[in-house]
Design an enzyme around this catalytic site. Structure first.
Site, PDB file in Angstrom:
ATOM      1  N   ASP A 180      28.173  15.806  29.134  1.00  0.00           N
ATOM      2  CA  ASP A 180      27.218  16.746  29.732  1.00  0.00           C
ATOM      3  C   ASP A 180      27.754  17.360  31.028  1.00  0.00           C
ATOM      4  O   ASP A 180      28.854  17.019  31.492  1.00  0.00           O
ATOM      5  CB  ASP A 180      25.904  15.976  29.983  1.00  0.00           C
ATOM      6  CG  ASP A 180      24.672  16.830  29.768  1.00  0.00           C
ATOM      7  OD1 ASP A 180      24.775  18.054  29.804  1.00  0.00           O
ATOM      8  OD2 ASP A 180      23.584  16.238  29.583  1.00  0.00           O
ATOM      9  N   ASP A 211      18.961  23.770  26.330  1.00  0.00           N
ATOM     10  CA  ASP A 211      18.330  22.828  25.403  1.00  0.00           C
ATOM     11  C   ASP A 211      17.331  23.504  24.463  1.00  0.00           C
ATOM     12  O   ASP A 211      16.547  24.352  24.881  1.00  0.00           O
ATOM     13  CB  ASP A 211      17.567  21.747  26.192  1.00  0.00           C
ATOM     14  CG  ASP A 211      18.524  20.774  26.854  1.00  0.00           C
ATOM     15  OD1 ASP A 211      19.733  21.055  26.911  1.00  0.00           O
ATOM     16  OD2 ASP A 211      18.036  19.728  27.327  1.00  0.00           O
TER      17      ASP A 211
END
Ligand code: GAL
Length: 397
Positions: free
Chosen positions: A157, A212
């Site tokens: 990430d 997302d």
């Protein structure tokens, strides 16, 4: 919405010419030989967020086998954020001992004993998005630890990275993974901010192309601080337009994990979501509770004919070939010269959608077999075009 394959019956030589035209040569400097088709698996984040534990992950591996997901091709069981709590005096990453009392090696062994593969998550910054320790400055140490645990897949990430350069950060972890000698799929998750499709083919096996996903048909909504945006499934789809040329075997655009079965869309919408992710050659990482799927959801996630479109060995990402208001046609070339086609109606009423053969790269004179991959039914031989009435989805607008 229908997903169809159009197979060449006549004019074989023309079809072959198209195949040659489209086959891309894949000269990559770095190649770990993995993810030659889009990776398939399950990840904890969309359903469980930080609520991860050894028992839950083990039962999900069990569910992947008993539900038929494994048989349909799903492999990787990936623990997302929040499995890690600190570093020890030597800088080694420390898993949450309450939630993972047997340790990560034992969990990896369990997953492997089911014939599945083990995935884990970290971050290129000082901390993960859930404020757990990140891998910055510990890349080689962490990669070695993952290899000892039997990790087969790393999602990496981009929170808390400050001014760190993306290419440098992801290359460092790529080199660290490579140095372990263990084949580990490398999943880049920097949300598409730095246009990874332009630089990541030599660094990772997949890269997120957007922020997302949220479990909605469409919902482009600003976050409370005014920044952009909570993305519904169709918003993410729109952001894939133009990215298809950058994907291929071993290096895929990742429009984020599946929401199929998480409750925010209707069954028809989830069918559309899955069809579109398959035609996009997107990684198929389920994000629902595999232990309690309804028959409808299981049927979507395990539709082998639709999955075969995603996993086609040519490795072409499909693209939007026609759009008129709410009506769209998406098409993906397959290795045998067939086309997979999605007819998408985003509007509030049922609508006719026509696909003239030229739209999908076939000459008008071709006669082609058409098959509905959701009904598992041949629709017959068609000349010049295909038309179908496509229902609207009941929950939108
Ligand atoms: C986000 C990422 C999500 C999930 C989450 C964990 O940045 O896009 O998929 O991994 O972090 O905190």
């Amino acid at each position: 919405m229908k997903t169809l394959t159009y197979s060449r019956i006549t004019l074989l030589s023309l079809g072959c010419a198209l195949v040659i035209l489209f086959s891309a040569s894949d000269a990559r400097a770095w190649d770990n030989g993995l993810a030659l088709t889009p990776p398939m698996g399950w990840n904890s984040w969309n359903k469980f967020a930080c609520n991860v534990s050894e028992d839950m992950i083990k039962s999900m591996a069990d569910g992947m086998v008993s539900s038929g997901m494994k048989d349909a091709g799903y492999q990787y069981v990936v623990i997302d954020d929040c499995w890690q709590v600190s570093r020890d005096a030597d800088g080694n990453i420390v898993p949450d001992a309450q939630r993972f009392p047997s340790g990560m090696k034992a969990l990896g062994d369990y997953i492997h004993s089911k014939g599945l593969k083990f995935g884990i998550y970290s971050d290129a910054g000082w901390g993960t998005c859930g404020k757990r320790p990140g891998s910055m400055g510990h890349e080689y140490q962490d990669a070695l630890m993952y290899a000892r645990w039997g990790v087969d897949y790393l999602k990496y990430d981009w929170c808390n990275t400050g001014k760190r350069n993306e290419e440098e950060a992801y290359s460092t972890m790529r080199d660290a993974l490579k140095a372990t000698g263990r084949p580990i799929v490398f999943s880049i998750c920097e949300w598409g901010d730095g246009k990874p499709w332009l630089w990541a083919a030599d660094i990772g096996n997949l890269w997120r192309s957007t922020g997302d996903i949220s479990d909605h048909w469409t919902s482009m909504k600003k976050w409370p601080d005014g920044s952009c945006c909570e993305l519904g499934m169709l918003d993410i789809l729109d952001l894939q337009v133009g990215l298809d040329a950058f994907a291929g075997p071993g290096h895929w655009n990742d429009p984020d994990m599946l929401e199929v079965g998480n409750g925010g869309m209707t069954t028809a919408e989830y069918r559309a979501h899955f069809s579109l992710w398959c035609i996009l050659a997107a990684p198929l990482i389920a994000g629902n509770d595999l232990r309690s799927m309804t028959p409808e959801i299981k049927e979507i996630l395990t539709n082998k004919e639709v999955i075969a479109i995603n996993q086609d060995a040519l490795g072409r990402e499909g693209s939007r070939v026609w759009k008129d208001g709410d009506r769209e046609v998406w098409s993906k070339q397959l290795k045998d010269g067939s086309r997979a086609v999605v007819l998408l109606n985003r509007g509030a009423t049922a609508s006719e959608i026509t696909v003239p053969w030229e739209t999908i790269g076939y000459p008008a004179s071709v006669s082609a077999n058409v098959r509905d991959l959701w009904a598992h039914k041949d629709l017959g031989k068609m000349s010049g075009k295909f038309s179908a009435k496509v229902e609207s989805t009941p929950s939108w607008p």
